[in-house]
Write a protein that holds these residues in place. Structure first.
Motif, short mmCIF file in Angstrom:
data_model
loop_
_atom_site.label_atom_id
_atom_site.label_comp_id
_atom_site.label_asym_id
_atom_site.label_seq_id
_atom_site.Cartn_x
_atom_site.Cartn_y
_atom_site.Cartn_z
N PHE A 159 -7.67 26.18 -7.10
CA PHE A 159 -6.77 25.03 -6.96
C PHE A 159 -6.11 25.03 -5.59
N GLY A 160 -5.89 23.80 -5.06
CA GLY A 160 -5.12 23.60 -3.85
C GLY A 160 -3.81 22.91 -4.18
N PRO A 161 -3.04 22.49 -3.16
CA PRO A 161 -1.74 21.84 -3.43
C PRO A 161 -1.87 20.54 -4.21
N THR A 162 -2.96 19.79 -3.99
CA THR A 162 -3.12 18.54 -4.76
C THR A 162 -3.29 18.83 -6.24
N GLU A 163 -4.11 19.83 -6.57
CA GLU A 163 -4.33 20.18 -7.98
C GLU A 163 -3.05 20.70 -8.62
N TYR A 164 -2.30 21.50 -7.86
CA TYR A 164 -1.06 22.05 -8.43
C TYR A 164 -0.03 20.96 -8.67
N PHE A 165 0.09 20.04 -7.72
CA PHE A 165 1.04 18.94 -7.92
C PHE A 165 0.67 18.13 -9.15
N SER A 166 -0.60 17.80 -9.30
CA SER A 166 -1.05 16.98 -10.43
C SER A 166 -0.89 17.73 -11.75
N LEU A 167 -1.18 19.04 -11.72
CA LEU A 167 -1.03 19.84 -12.94
C LEU A 167 0.43 19.93 -13.37
N MET A 168 1.34 20.10 -12.40
CA MET A 168 2.76 20.14 -12.73
C MET A 168 3.24 18.78 -13.25
N ALA A 169 2.76 17.71 -12.63
CA ALA A 169 3.11 16.36 -13.11
C ALA A 169 2.63 16.16 -14.54
N LEU A 170 1.41 16.63 -14.83
CA LEU A 170 0.88 16.53 -16.19
C LEU A 170 1.74 17.32 -17.17
N GLY A 171 2.11 18.54 -16.79
CA GLY A 171 2.94 19.36 -17.66
C GLY A 171 4.29 18.73 -17.96
#
Length: 506
Positions: free
Chosen positions: A146-158
């Motif tokens: 994962f990069g920063p885009t994936e982490y941001f989206s994953l946190m938003a999903l959570g």
């Protein structure tokens, strides 16, 4: 075979860490205090963790996590005691235990009910720990890509899942998330040094203390709200002996399958952001009632209706650590406090935790085995102590709890501002509870907000300001698409419930 060889090495490392005298002591302290907090009506998991949170500043990261984890799953054990004996849930996830646990106590089977909850809790925790040991390394191997885009989206999903699953009104859940993010952004911008929401007060340059926020929201507000309800209960509790706790062979047979069904259900829901033990226990109870050949027994002392939910909420408590420790994404407010401990000690949560601090990661997992074994040994012989504690008038308990909240908050920073913040957040939390808002999403937003901002900025730097990067990256786009789908479904179901409620009766 290579996977199991590596797993064996990690287990050996974890046991070597967990079995040190320091970590054994804090594990035992955590589970004892967790059980104690669960037994006292109105305290609950988050308030108990908040009370001990200041102590983590002076401990090693592993000792701090081991102690808070012990409190976390220890309150689940203790919360069932008040549910069974007083029909007053010690924790939200123990509410289901009231349905069949209290009728069993009314029939003179309180001892059997208490023993079954203890065994169910141990079985559920065992299944949850095994799944965490097996699946965490697999999740980490994927998450390292994962990069920063994936982490941001994953946190938003959570955050969206937590907001929509924690309340009937998704708008209220989203509002709490946004408030938490705003509170989390108070302080100096880490890139520009500009003050944000500080009102030119130097005391707010370092941001809002997580200790003050947690103690106010989950300590003071819960105590204010529980004073009246706890005092209204008359503690006419029957005497519990070891002999009275022995179940019959029929009761044993009726409990076996529900124990493992509940553990499976709890393990699944525990790993989902925003669900946790409360939802898992209700789903487990509904499942047992649905498949039972005699559903009319439920609500009148059916032992299956006690065994399965208790197994489920303890399994959920353990698997909740999977996304928290493997991805750095807390699914509940309790897990957010765990991440807070890591960040206080300068440890970056996420997939790199397993490789950078394997002794901490695996030491914590092995402490779960020790802690749950201690809870099994503590709860059975100490039932008499918990029963006597429940006879203590609540008006003698809460002043001491409030005193410890103030002492704990002040000891962290020696700042009277934090004491005023505790009072402010306590009153605000109580007001929000009265307005049917749920508080855990606020703490999740507080912890994840700054992390989301950091990953958002990194993603913007890498993409040179192109917002489409969050959609064009397949994994990130999938997370955001799922978040939008969950949000739309939640609003649709909320509107449908409202229409059905307002529709005239036929």
């Amino acid at each position: 075979m290579e996977f199991f060889s590596i797993l064996g090495d990690n287990v050996a490392l974890g046991l070597a860490t967990a079995l040190t005298p320091e970590h054994l002591f804090y594990c035992a302290l955590g589970v004892f205090l967790g059980t104690l907090a669960g037994v006292i009506p109105g305290i609950g998991t988050l308030a108990a963790m908040s009370l001990l949170f200041p102590l983590t500043f002076y401990l090693s990261p592993t000792a701090a996590l081991v102690m808070l984890a012990g409190i976390y799953y220890g309150t689940t054990y203790g919360g069932s005691t008040t549910s069974i004996l007083l029909n007053l849930p010690g924790t939200p996830s123990a509410a289901v235990a009231c349905i069949d646990g209290h009728p069993m106590a009314s029939q003179g089977r309180a001892g059997v009910a208490l023993l079954i909850t203890t065994i169910a809790s141990f079985v559920g925790a065992t299944v949850g720990i095994l799944l965490m040991m097996l699946f965490s390394p697999m999740i980490v191997s994927v998450a390292l890509q994962f990069g920063p885009t994936e982490y941001f989206s994953l946190m938003a999903l959570g955050l969206i899942v937590a907001a929509t699953m924690s309340n009937e009104s998704p708008l209220k859940g989203l509002a709490m998330i946004l408030v938490g993010i705003i509170v989390g952004l108070v302080g100096l911008d880490i890139y520009t040094g500009a003050g944000r929401f500080t009102f030119s007060s130097p005391t707010l340059y370092d941001g809002i203390s997580i200790v003050a926020l947690a103690m106010g929201l989950f300590g003071v507000s819960q105590i204010i709200g529980s004073i009246r309800s706890a005092e209204s209960k008359v503690s006419n509790i029957q005497k519990i002996t070891i002999r009275s706790m022995l179940p019959t062979l029929t009761e044993c047979r009726q409990s076996v399958k529900p124990l493992f069904r509940g553990a499976g259900i709890g393990s699944f829901f525990g790993a989902l952001p925003g669900s946790g033990g409360t939802i898992a226990s209700f789903v487990a109870y509904a499942t047992e009632k649905k498949i039972s050949k005699t559903p009319e027994r439920f609500g009148h002392g059916a032992i299956e209706g006690l065994a399965s939910p208790e197994s489920a909420n303890n399994a959920a408590d353990q698997t909740a650590f999977i996304p928290t420790m493997a991805l750095g994404i807390p699914g509940t407010a309790s897990m957010a406090m765990m991440l807070g401990v890591l960040m206080i000690h300068g440890i970056s949560p996420g997939p790199s935790l397993m490789s950078n601090s394997p002794d901490l990661f695996w030491g914590l997992i092995m402490s779960f085995w020790i802690g749950n074994l201690l809870l099994l040994l503590i709860n059975i012989p100490m039932i008499g102590l918990w029963v006597n504690l429940l006879r203590t008038p609540y008006q003698y308990l809460y002043p001491g709890i409030l005193m410890f909240i103030c002492l704990g908050t002040y000891s962290v920073s020696n700042s009277t501002i934090d004491l005023w913040l505790v009072i402010l957040f306590g009153l605000a939390g109580y007001a929000l509870l009265r307005l049917n808002f749920t508080l855990p999403p606020l703490l999740l937003g507080f912890v994840l907000g700054p992390l989301m901002e950091e990953n958002f900025r990194r993603a913007m730097l890498y993409s040179r300001g192109d917002l489409s990067t969050f959609v064009t990256h397949p994994i990130s786009g999938s997370f955001l698409g799922l978040a939008v789908a969950i949000l739309a479904t939640s609003f649709y179901l909320s509107a449908r419930r409202k229409r059905l409620k307002e529709a005239p009766a036929p």
